[in-house]
Design a protein around this motif. Structure first.
Motif, PDB file in Angstrom:
ATOM      1  N   GLN A  98      49.990  38.126  22.742  1.00  0.00           N
ATOM      2  CA  GLN A  98      50.737  39.376  22.561  1.00  0.00           C
ATOM      3  C   GLN A  98      49.997  40.333  21.633  1.00  0.00           C
ATOM      4  O   GLN A  98      50.059  41.541  21.816  1.00  0.00           O
ATOM      5  CB  GLN A  98      52.119  39.086  21.992  1.00  0.00           C
ATOM      6  N   ASP A  99      49.294  39.782  20.627  1.00  0.00           N
ATOM      7  CA  ASP A  99      48.658  40.617  19.609  1.00  0.00           C
ATOM      8  C   ASP A  99      47.260  41.102  19.974  1.00  0.00           C
ATOM      9  O   ASP A  99      46.627  41.786  19.167  1.00  0.00           O
ATOM     10  CB  ASP A  99      48.585  39.867  18.278  1.00  0.00           C
ATOM     11  N   ARG A 100      46.758  40.740  21.142  1.00  0.00           N
ATOM     12  CA  ARG A 100      45.445  41.187  21.578  1.00  0.00           C
ATOM     13  C   ARG A 100      45.531  41.621  23.033  1.00  0.00           C
ATOM     14  O   ARG A 100      46.269  41.047  23.833  1.00  0.00           O
ATOM     15  CB  ARG A 100      44.396  40.081  21.439  1.00  0.00           C
ATOM     16  N   THR A 101      44.738  42.625  23.376  1.00  0.00           N
ATOM     17  CA  THR A 101      44.711  43.111  24.752  1.00  0.00           C
ATOM     18  C   THR A 101      43.890  42.169  25.629  1.00  0.00           C
ATOM     19  O   THR A 101      43.088  41.366  25.127  1.00  0.00           O
ATOM     20  CB  THR A 101      44.088  44.514  24.833  1.00  0.00           C
ATOM     21  N   VAL A 102      44.074  42.302  26.924  1.00  0.00           N
ATOM     22  CA  VAL A 102      43.267  41.538  27.865  1.00  0.00           C
ATOM     23  C   VAL A 102      41.788  41.846  27.632  1.00  0.00           C
ATOM     24  O   VAL A 102      40.946  40.944  27.646  1.00  0.00           O
ATOM     25  CB  VAL A 102      43.694  41.845  29.322  1.00  0.00           C
ATOM     26  N   ALA A 103      41.458  43.111  27.408  1.00  0.00           N
ATOM     27  CA  ALA A 103      40.058  43.491  27.174  1.00  0.00           C
ATOM     28  C   ALA A 103      39.494  42.811  25.923  1.00  0.00           C
ATOM     29  O   ALA A 103      38.343  42.362  25.927  1.00  0.00           O
ATOM     30  CB  ALA A 103      39.947  45.014  27.055  1.00  0.00           C
ATOM     31  N   GLN A 104      40.279  42.724  24.853  1.00  0.00           N
ATOM     32  CA  GLN A 104      39.813  42.063  23.633  1.00  0.00           C
ATOM     33  C   GLN A 104      39.576  40.568  23.865  1.00  0.00           C
ATOM     34  O   GLN A 104      38.560  40.018  23.430  1.00  0.00           O
ATOM     35  CB  GLN A 104      40.816  42.259  22.497  1.00  0.00           C
ATOM     36  N   ILE A 105      40.506  39.914  24.547  1.00  0.00           N
ATOM     37  CA  ILE A 105      40.363  38.482  24.827  1.00  0.00           C
ATOM     38  C   ILE A 105      39.150  38.258  25.732  1.00  0.00           C
ATOM     39  O   ILE A 105      38.343  37.351  25.502  1.00  0.00           O
ATOM     40  CB  ILE A 105      41.642  37.913  25.471  1.00  0.00           C
ATOM     41  N   TYR A 106      39.006  39.095  26.733  1.00  0.00           N
ATOM     42  CA  TYR A 106      37.895  39.003  27.675  1.00  0.00           C
ATOM     43  C   TYR A 106      36.556  39.122  26.954  1.00  0.00           C
ATOM     44  O   TYR A 106      35.655  38.309  27.158  1.00  0.00           O
ATOM     45  CB  TYR A 106      38.060  40.098  28.735  1.00  0.00           C
ATOM     46  N   ARG A 107      36.424  40.130  26.086  1.00  0.00           N
ATOM     47  CA  ARG A 107      35.163  40.321  25.348  1.00  0.00           C
ATOM     48  C   ARG A 107      34.862  39.131  24.439  1.00  0.00           C
ATOM     49  O   ARG A 107      33.717  38.701  24.330  1.00  0.00           O
ATOM     50  CB  ARG A 107      35.201  41.618  24.544  1.00  0.00           C
ATOM     51  N   GLY A 163      33.020  30.496  33.044  1.00  0.00           N
ATOM     52  CA  GLY A 163      33.480  31.696  33.727  1.00  0.00           C
ATOM     53  C   GLY A 163      34.591  32.389  32.968  1.00  0.00           C
ATOM     54  O   GLY A 163      35.431  31.744  32.350  1.00  0.00           O
ATOM     55  N   VAL A 164      34.573  33.715  33.033  1.00  0.00           N
ATOM     56  CA  VAL A 164      35.585  34.523  32.357  1.00  0.00           C
ATOM     57  C   VAL A 164      36.037  35.613  33.331  1.00  0.00           C
ATOM     58  O   VAL A 164      35.229  36.395  33.820  1.00  0.00           O
ATOM     59  CB  VAL A 164      35.040  35.185  31.074  1.00  0.00           C
ATOM     60  N   GLY A 165      37.332  35.626  33.612  1.00  0.00           N
ATOM     61  CA  GLY A 165      37.895  36.625  34.512  1.00  0.00           C
ATOM     62  C   GLY A 165      38.942  37.460  33.802  1.00  0.00           C
ATOM     63  O   GLY A 165      39.759  36.930  33.062  1.00  0.00           O
ATOM     64  N   LYS A 166      38.896  38.762  34.036  1.00  0.00           N
ATOM     65  CA  LYS A 166      39.848  39.688  33.415  1.00  0.00           C
ATOM     66  C   LYS A 166      40.838  40.149  34.471  1.00  0.00           C
ATOM     67  O   LYS A 166      40.446  40.711  35.491  1.00  0.00           O
ATOM     68  CB  LYS A 166      39.100  40.877  32.816  1.00  0.00           C
ATOM     69  N   TYR A 167      42.131  39.894  34.209  1.00  0.00           N
ATOM     70  CA  TYR A 167      43.207  40.287  35.109  1.00  0.00           C
ATOM     71  C   TYR A 167      44.126  41.242  34.352  1.00  0.00           C
ATOM     72  O   TYR A 167      45.187  40.856  33.869  1.00  0.00           O
ATOM     73  CB  TYR A 167      43.970  39.043  35.597  1.00  0.00           C
ATOM     74  N   THR A 168      43.697  42.490  34.249  1.00  0.00           N
ATOM     75  CA  THR A 168      44.396  43.483  33.445  1.00  0.00           C
ATOM     76  C   THR A 168      45.818  43.722  33.937  1.00  0.00           C
ATOM     77  O   THR A 168      46.758  43.747  33.148  1.00  0.00           O
ATOM     78  CB  THR A 168      43.603  44.803  33.422  1.00  0.00           C
ATOM     79  N   HIS A 169      46.000  43.889  35.242  1.00  0.00           N
ATOM     80  CA  HIS A 169      47.332  44.187  35.770  1.00  0.00           C
ATOM     81  C   HIS A 169      48.298  43.019  35.619  1.00  0.00           C
ATOM     82  O   HIS A 169      49.507  43.222  35.500  1.00  0.00           O
ATOM     83  CB  HIS A 169      47.246  44.641  37.228  1.00  0.00           C
ATOM     84  N   PRO A 195      30.067  27.337  35.919  1.00  0.00           N
ATOM     85  CA  PRO A 195      28.874  28.163  35.699  1.00  0.00           C
ATOM     86  C   PRO A 195      29.230  29.476  34.998  1.00  0.00           C
ATOM     87  O   PRO A 195      30.335  29.993  35.188  1.00  0.00           O
ATOM     88  CB  PRO A 195      28.364  28.434  37.110  1.00  0.00           C
ATOM     89  N   VAL A 196      28.310  30.002  34.226  1.00  0.00           N
ATOM     90  CA  VAL A 196      28.532  31.263  33.525  1.00  0.00           C
ATOM     91  C   VAL A 196      28.586  32.384  34.558  1.00  0.00           C
ATOM     92  O   VAL A 196      27.656  32.565  35.350  1.00  0.00           O
ATOM     93  CB  VAL A 196      27.430  31.524  32.478  1.00  0.00           C
ATOM     94  N   ARG A 197      29.723  33.104  34.586  1.00  0.00           N
ATOM     95  CA  ARG A 197      29.921  34.222  35.494  1.00  0.00           C
ATOM     96  C   ARG A 197      31.114  35.023  35.004  1.00  0.00           C
ATOM     97  O   ARG A 197      31.901  34.521  34.205  1.00  0.00           O
ATOM     98  CB  ARG A 197      30.139  33.742  36.936  1.00  0.00           C
ATOM     99  N   THR A 198      31.238  36.259  35.472  1.00  0.00           N
ATOM    100  CA  THR A 198      32.351  37.115  35.063  1.00  0.00           C
ATOM    101  C   THR A 198      32.872  37.878  36.272  1.00  0.00           C
ATOM    102  O   THR A 198      32.175  38.062  37.252  1.00  0.00           O
ATOM    103  CB  THR A 198      31.928  38.132  33.988  1.00  0.00           C
ATOM    104  N   TRP A 199      34.123  38.313  36.149  1.00  0.00           N
ATOM    105  CA  TRP A 199      34.717  39.166  37.166  1.00  0.00           C
ATOM    106  C   TRP A 199      35.855  39.959  36.528  1.00  0.00           C
ATOM    107  O   TRP A 199      36.356  39.603  35.474  1.00  0.00           O
ATOM    108  CB  TRP A 199      35.194  38.367  38.383  1.00  0.00           C
ATOM    109  N   GLY A 200      36.188  41.043  37.193  1.00  0.00           N
ATOM    110  CA  GLY A 200      37.282  41.891  36.713  1.00  0.00           C
ATOM    111  C   GLY A 200      36.884  42.829  35.592  1.00  0.00           C
ATOM    112  O   GLY A 200      37.735  43.412  34.943  1.00  0.00           O
ATOM    113  N   ALA A 201      35.616  42.994  35.356  1.00  0.00           N
ATOM    114  CA  ALA A 201      35.150  43.808  34.223  1.00  0.00           C
ATOM    115  C   ALA A 201      35.479  45.236  34.329  1.00  0.00           C
ATOM    116  O   ALA A 201      35.795  45.958  35.033  1.00  0.00           O
ATOM    117  CB  ALA A 201      33.634  43.671  34.052  1.00  0.00           C
TER     118      ALA A 201
END
Length: 188
Positions: A148-157, A166-172, A182-188
């Motif tokens: 609750q105290d951090r945004t999705v973008a903050q957690i993602y970074r 792997g790190v995926g950002k699901y903002t919505h 494996p190291v990979r990203t999505w939803g940036a």
């Protein structure tokens, strides 16, 4: 004056502590390096809005995982829909803990999804195109989390900075996916 031995060792005491807090060797140098500043103690704090359960446990002390604590984490992160359990990979727990440490919060993560049975994964895939057919959730290697105290973008970074898995950002949907694949990203 005679010295009495209580029979309690530091390791035994910490193990007992880990057992009462319900609520391997390092493999990812970057994530674990972030945890070393904690005095070689690793801790995880999560709650589940689905089950009402929470966990706040030390799962690593002095270079060793505490098996009983990992068992508690595995049970906590079970597939709540089918009540099935699969061993949660400690590397995923380490990535989650390292990310939490970077965010400098005392708040517990809200766990949205840990282990998923093949049945649950198939059901979620029918409802959303964002669910992978061969999801690492089915191997016990992934977690979907929010704070609750951090945004999705903050957690993602913060998770990205661990450079592990792997790190995926699901903002919505307001969560971040973390896994030990494996190291990979999505939803940036």
């Amino acid at each position: 004056m005679t010295k009495q031995n209580s029979g309690l060792t530091r390791r035994g005491l910490l193990g007992a502590f880990a057992l009462t807090t319900v609520a391997a060797a390092p493999t990812y140098a970057n994530a674990f390096g972030l945890l070393r500043g904690a005095g070689d103690v690793r801790r995880i704090k999560m709650y589940s809005g689905r089950t009402g359960e929470s966990i706040d446990t030390i799962y690593w002390v002095d270079g060793k995982y505490i098996p009983e604590a990992l068992d508690e984490i595995t049970y906590f992160m079970r597939d709540w829909r089918t009540d099935t359990i699969k061993r949660i990979d400690p590397r995923t727990v380490d990535i989650v803990a390292a990310t939490h440490a970077l965010l400098d919060v005392d708040e517990s993560y809200m766990l949205l999804s840990g282990y998923r049975s093949p049945q649950t994964n198939a059901m979620l895939r029918r409802r959303s195109r964002g669910v992978a057919k061969h999801s690492l959730h089915m191997k016990g290697e992934a977690a979907d989390l929010r704070l609750q105290d951090r945004t999705v973008a903050q957690i993602y970074r913060a998770a990205l900075s661990c450079r592990a898995g792997g790190v995926g950002k699901y903002t919505h949907s307001d969560f971040v996916h973390m896994d030990c694949g494996p190291v990979r990203t999505w939803g940036a």
